[in-house]
Scaffold this motif. Structure first.
Motif, short mmCIF file in Angstrom:
data_model
loop_
_atom_site.label_atom_id
_atom_site.label_comp_id
_atom_site.label_asym_id
_atom_site.label_seq_id
_atom_site.Cartn_x
_atom_site.Cartn_y
_atom_site.Cartn_z
N PHE A 85 57.45 86.30 20.60
CA PHE A 85 58.61 86.90 21.24
C PHE A 85 58.20 87.51 22.59
CE2 PHE A 85 59.94 86.26 17.04
CZ PHE A 85 61.31 86.40 16.96
N PRO A 86 59.14 87.70 23.51
CA PRO A 86 58.81 88.35 24.79
C PRO A 86 58.27 89.76 24.53
CG PRO A 86 60.98 87.35 24.91
CD PRO A 86 60.55 87.29 23.47
N PRO A 87 57.36 90.23 25.39
CA PRO A 87 56.76 91.55 25.14
C PRO A 87 57.71 92.70 25.43
CG PRO A 87 56.05 90.73 27.25
CD PRO A 87 56.84 89.62 26.60
N VAL A 88 57.42 93.82 24.80
CA VAL A 88 57.98 95.11 25.21
C VAL A 88 56.83 95.88 25.83
CG1 VAL A 88 59.86 95.16 23.51
CG2 VAL A 88 57.63 96.15 22.92
N THR A 89 57.13 96.65 26.87
CA THR A 89 56.09 97.39 27.57
C THR A 89 56.45 98.86 27.66
OG1 THR A 89 57.09 96.95 29.73
CG2 THR A 89 55.41 95.39 28.97
N GLY A 90 55.41 99.69 27.71
CA GLY A 90 55.64 101.12 27.83
C GLY A 90 54.37 101.90 27.58
N ARG A 91 54.55 103.18 27.25
CA ARG A 91 53.40 104.07 27.08
C ARG A 91 53.73 105.21 26.12
NH1 ARG A 91 54.93 104.36 32.35
NH2 ARG A 91 53.02 103.28 32.93
N HIS A 100 60.01 98.98 26.05
CA HIS A 100 61.25 98.24 26.30
C HIS A 100 60.95 96.82 26.74
CE1 HIS A 100 62.71 102.43 26.86
NE2 HIS A 100 63.79 101.95 26.29
N GLY A 101 61.90 95.93 26.47
CA GLY A 101 61.79 94.56 26.94
C GLY A 101 63.09 93.81 26.77
N ASP A 102 63.21 92.70 27.46
CA ASP A 102 64.40 91.85 27.37
C ASP A 102 64.14 90.71 26.39
OD1 ASP A 102 65.95 93.28 29.28
OD2 ASP A 102 64.75 92.36 30.86
N ASP A 103 65.16 90.35 25.63
CA ASP A 103 65.03 89.32 24.61
C ASP A 103 66.42 88.77 24.32
OD1 ASP A 103 63.97 87.70 22.60
OD2 ASP A 103 62.93 89.33 21.59
N ARG A 111 68.52 94.04 25.16
CA ARG A 111 67.38 94.87 25.57
C ARG A 111 66.81 95.43 24.27
NH1 ARG A 111 64.02 95.67 29.55
NH2 ARG A 111 63.55 97.79 30.12
N ALA A 112 65.50 95.30 24.08
CA ALA A 112 64.84 95.81 22.87
C ALA A 112 64.08 97.08 23.20
CB ALA A 112 63.89 94.76 22.31
N ARG A 113 64.05 97.99 22.22
CA ARG A 113 63.28 99.23 22.36
C ARG A 113 62.50 99.45 21.07
NH1 ARG A 113 66.91 104.28 22.81
NH2 ARG A 113 67.04 103.95 20.56
N PHE A 114 61.21 99.70 21.20
CA PHE A 114 60.36 100.10 20.08
C PHE A 114 59.94 101.54 20.33
CE2 PHE A 114 58.25 95.64 19.34
CZ PHE A 114 59.48 95.08 19.09
N ALA A 129 65.34 99.22 18.19
CA ALA A 129 66.77 99.29 18.51
C ALA A 129 67.08 98.21 19.53
CB ALA A 129 67.13 100.66 19.08
N PHE A 130 68.32 97.71 19.48
CA PHE A 130 68.79 96.71 20.43
C PHE A 130 69.97 97.27 21.20
CE2 PHE A 130 67.49 92.74 17.74
CZ PHE A 130 66.16 92.98 18.02
N SER A 131 70.06 96.89 22.48
CA SER A 131 71.19 97.24 23.32
C SER A 131 71.78 95.95 23.88
CB SER A 131 70.75 98.14 24.47
OG SER A 131 71.82 98.37 25.36
N GLN A 132 73.10 95.86 23.83
CA GLN A 132 73.79 94.71 24.41
C GLN A 132 74.40 95.04 25.77
OE1 GLN A 132 75.90 92.04 21.44
NE2 GLN A 132 75.92 94.01 20.35
#
Length: 149
Positions: A85-91, A100-103, A111-114, A129-132
């Motif tokens: 899957f496309p990566p999520v990036t952050g710190r 966060h990342g787009d998928d 938009r995905a958030r871990f 979590a997902f955001s539309q």
């Protein structure tokens, strides 16, 4: 650089996910999991495999730290799809990691958030979590509670 060192080892994982990842009113389903994580590159990378025995699938996560950007990239692969899957990036900031990342999900752009939180020597919490709508509103759709196995 060593933010994910806590995850190295074996964990029991209590999972809850929504029956519809995009509907905040959908029911929650609970199921067990187990995770094994190893550290690499002196703390700048780690790799884990998580198994969901009652679901009949597993997944892999590769986490890589970029020292120039001072952020992590997290890559998930599922046995169900055989794709990365496309990566999520952050710190991590003050013990809380946000990525966060787009998928896409179900053919829809999201938009995905871990979020990693509650990290101790014997516990940790991960939620997805997902955001539309580009991150204005979020549907938390998967929560993992980790305890040392």
């Amino acid at each position: 650089m060593n933010d994910f060192d806590f995850l190295v080892g074996t964990w029991d994982v209590a999972n809850r996910w929504r029956t519809d990842f995009l509907d905040e009113t959908s029911d929650w389903e609970e199921f067990p999991g187990s995770s094994r994580c190893s550290g690499h590159f002196g703390g700048a990378a780690n790799f884990d495999e998580i198994e969901f025995p009652t679901k009949g699938f597993s997944g892999l996560t590769l986490r890589l730290y970029d020292p120039e950007r001072k952020e992590w990239s997290l890559y998930w692969a599922s046995k169900r799809t055989g794709t990365l899957f496309p990566p999520v990036t952050g710190r991590f900031t003050d013990g809380r990691g946000v990525f966060h990342g787009d998928d896409t999900h179900g053919g829809k752009p999201i938009r995905a958030r871990f979020v990693w939180s509650g990290v101790t020597a014997t516990t940790a919490r991960w939620e997805q979590a997902f955001s539309q709508d580009g991150g204005t509103t979020w549907v938390t759709n998967w929560i993992m509670e980790f305890t040392r196995g």
